[in-house]
Design a protein around this motif. Structure first.
Motif, mmCIF file in Angstrom:
data_model
loop_
_atom_site.group_PDB
_atom_site.id
_atom_site.type_symbol
_atom_site.label_atom_id
_atom_site.label_comp_id
_atom_site.label_asym_id
_atom_site.label_seq_id
_atom_site.Cartn_x
_atom_site.Cartn_y
_atom_site.Cartn_z
ATOM 1 N N PRO A 2 0.824 -1.211 0.000
ATOM 2 C CA PRO A 2 0.000 0.000 0.000
ATOM 3 C C PRO A 2 0.856 1.257 0.000
ATOM 4 O O PRO A 2 2.031 1.235 0.391
ATOM 5 C CB PRO A 2 -0.793 -0.115 1.301
ATOM 6 N N THR A 3 0.260 2.354 -0.429
ATOM 7 C CA THR A 3 0.927 3.658 -0.367
ATOM 8 C C THR A 3 0.370 4.447 0.808
ATOM 9 O O THR A 3 -0.698 4.136 1.335
ATOM 10 C CB THR A 3 0.695 4.449 -1.663
ATOM 11 N N TYR A 4 1.120 5.482 1.200
ATOM 12 C CA TYR A 4 0.673 6.331 2.308
ATOM 13 C C TYR A 4 0.827 7.786 1.889
ATOM 14 O O TYR A 4 1.886 8.201 1.432
ATOM 15 C CB TYR A 4 1.490 6.050 3.569
ATOM 16 N N GLN A 5 -0.258 8.565 2.049
ATOM 17 C CA GLN A 5 -0.266 9.945 1.604
ATOM 18 C C GLN A 5 -0.272 10.953 2.755
ATOM 19 O O GLN A 5 -0.467 12.138 2.531
ATOM 20 C CB GLN A 5 -1.491 10.193 0.725
ATOM 21 N N GLY A 6 -0.066 10.454 3.983
ATOM 22 C CA GLY A 6 -0.035 11.362 5.124
ATOM 23 C C GLY A 6 -1.383 11.547 5.783
ATOM 24 O O GLY A 6 -1.608 12.567 6.449
ATOM 25 N N GLU A 7 -2.318 10.586 5.622
ATOM 26 C CA GLU A 7 -3.632 10.701 6.263
ATOM 27 C C GLU A 7 -3.487 10.648 7.784
ATOM 28 O O GLU A 7 -2.806 9.766 8.314
ATOM 29 C CB GLU A 7 -4.559 9.564 5.814
ATOM 30 N N PRO A 8 -4.148 11.576 8.513
ATOM 31 C CA PRO A 8 -4.101 11.543 9.983
ATOM 32 C C PRO A 8 -5.082 10.511 10.531
ATOM 33 O O PRO A 8 -5.981 10.821 11.316
ATOM 34 C CB PRO A 8 -4.511 12.967 10.365
ATOM 35 N N PHE A 18 -1.550 14.583 20.534
ATOM 36 C CA PHE A 18 -2.889 14.879 21.044
ATOM 37 C C PHE A 18 -3.939 13.936 20.446
ATOM 38 O O PHE A 18 -4.918 13.579 21.096
ATOM 39 C CB PHE A 18 -3.254 16.347 20.791
ATOM 40 N N LEU A 19 -3.725 13.508 19.197
ATOM 41 C CA LEU A 19 -4.635 12.538 18.602
ATOM 42 C C LEU A 19 -4.450 11.154 19.230
ATOM 43 O O LEU A 19 -5.429 10.428 19.453
ATOM 44 C CB LEU A 19 -4.426 12.456 17.092
ATOM 45 N N GLN A 20 -3.212 10.799 19.515
ATOM 46 C CA GLN A 20 -2.945 9.530 20.177
ATOM 47 C C GLN A 20 -3.571 9.496 21.566
ATOM 48 O O GLN A 20 -4.117 8.476 21.999
ATOM 49 C CB GLN A 20 -1.441 9.291 20.266
ATOM 50 N N LYS A 21 -3.519 10.624 22.282
ATOM 51 C CA LYS A 21 -4.122 10.700 23.607
ATOM 52 C C LYS A 21 -5.646 10.565 23.519
ATOM 53 O O LYS A 21 -6.278 9.932 24.371
ATOM 54 C CB LYS A 21 -3.755 12.023 24.283
#
Length: 291
Positions: free
Chosen positions: A50-56, A128-131
């Motif tokens: 797969p590719t990764y485009q920087g999606e959060p 902050f998203l991980q938290k």
């Protein structure tokens, strides 16, 4: 003395022959694999990673990194070639970030695939998203989900709370805590040291629970269809219905007996006369005779 010199000469000749053989094997190997890096890249490309485009998005990022973890093992990729192989499958914002930070990354001590994964996560999935995901895990419960859906969600979010569920036994306890009370009561008294074992048992009990509810609902529906008329019906309650039915039956029998007599009235001689006040006459409802 001459004999010892001859032995030394023979040994030197053997060593020389072995060196020649090793050189020939190395040359043959190079001829068969003229570009080892190209062969490695070809193997990786055949798997269509797969590719990764920087999606959060934690799921997208996690799936992307795990796919390459498995792929590197399958193709026996050397550590020094992992990051360069992955870089080709970066797109969009992730690719721009990689180009801007490539030189600085290589200057880091112990730079490699594991360090690169941490950098990508810190950049595109900040703390902050991980938290937020960790808090979501601590509040997770099964609710209206099935046991399988709850298990998948549990595994996905548990990566953000590794300190809370560091061992498999802690994961099992936290998983059980999020189950409905009905399942917790059925599991009470059992200690599970393995999350997958607990999941299998809970899934089995949940299937039985759903089956019991379905059978109960079907039984209630059948009983409802067989329910007798109530007081709101045309004959009132059930006792009134039976009484009305009995009276109708008696009336029909009496009318049939009258019809069998040709529709005539009782004979006059059988009626009471004024002088026969002490005589009692009984008219049978079945045959219209006096007896």
């Amino acid at each position: 003395m001459a004999k010892r010199n001859n032995n030394n000469n023979d040994l030197n000749e053997v060593v020389k022959q072995l060196a020649d053989v090793a050189q020939q094997l190395a040359e043959r190997n190079n001829n068969n694999n003229p570009n080892p890096a190209g062969e490695l890249f070809k193997k990786i490309a055949q798997s269509k990673p797969p590719t990764y485009q920087g999606e959060p998005d934690s799921t997208v990022l996690g799936n992307w990194s795990r796919e390459f973890d498995k792929l590197f093992v399958a193709v026996a990729c050397p550590n020094e070639s992992k990051v360069s192989s992955v870089a080709y499958y970066l797109r969009g914002e992730a690719d721009l970030w990689r180009q801007q930070n490539e030189q600085a990354e290589r200057a880091l001590p112990n730079f490699g695939w594991n360090v690169f994964k941490e950098q990508v996560r810190d950049k595109f999935y900040p703390i902050f998203l991980q938290k937020h995901k960790a808090d979501e895990f601590l509040e997770l419960n099964m609710g209206t989900m099935s046991v399988t859906e709850y298990y998948i969600k549990f595994i996905e979010l548990s990566r953000f709370a590794e300190d809370t569920v560091a061992t498999d036994r802690q994961k099992a306890r936290r998983f059980e805590k999020g189950l409905p009370l009905s399942l917790q009561r059925k599991l009470s008294g059992q200690v599970f040291d393995n999350l997958d074992e607990l999941y299998g048992r809970a899934a089995y009990l949940h299937v039985l629970e759903l089956k019991e509810k379905a059978e109960k609902a079907e039984l209630e529906a059948r009983e409802k269809r067989k329910e007798p008329m109530t007081s709101s019906g045309p004959f009132g309650n059930q006792n009134n219905f039976k009484k009305q039915k009995f009276n109708n039956h008696q009336s029909n029998n009496f009318q049939n007996n009258r019809n069998n007599q040709g529709g005539r009235n009782f004979p006059k001689e059988n009626r009471n006369h004024p002088g026969d006040r002490n005589q009692r006459i009984y008219y049978c409802k079945r045959c219209s005779n006096n007896h």
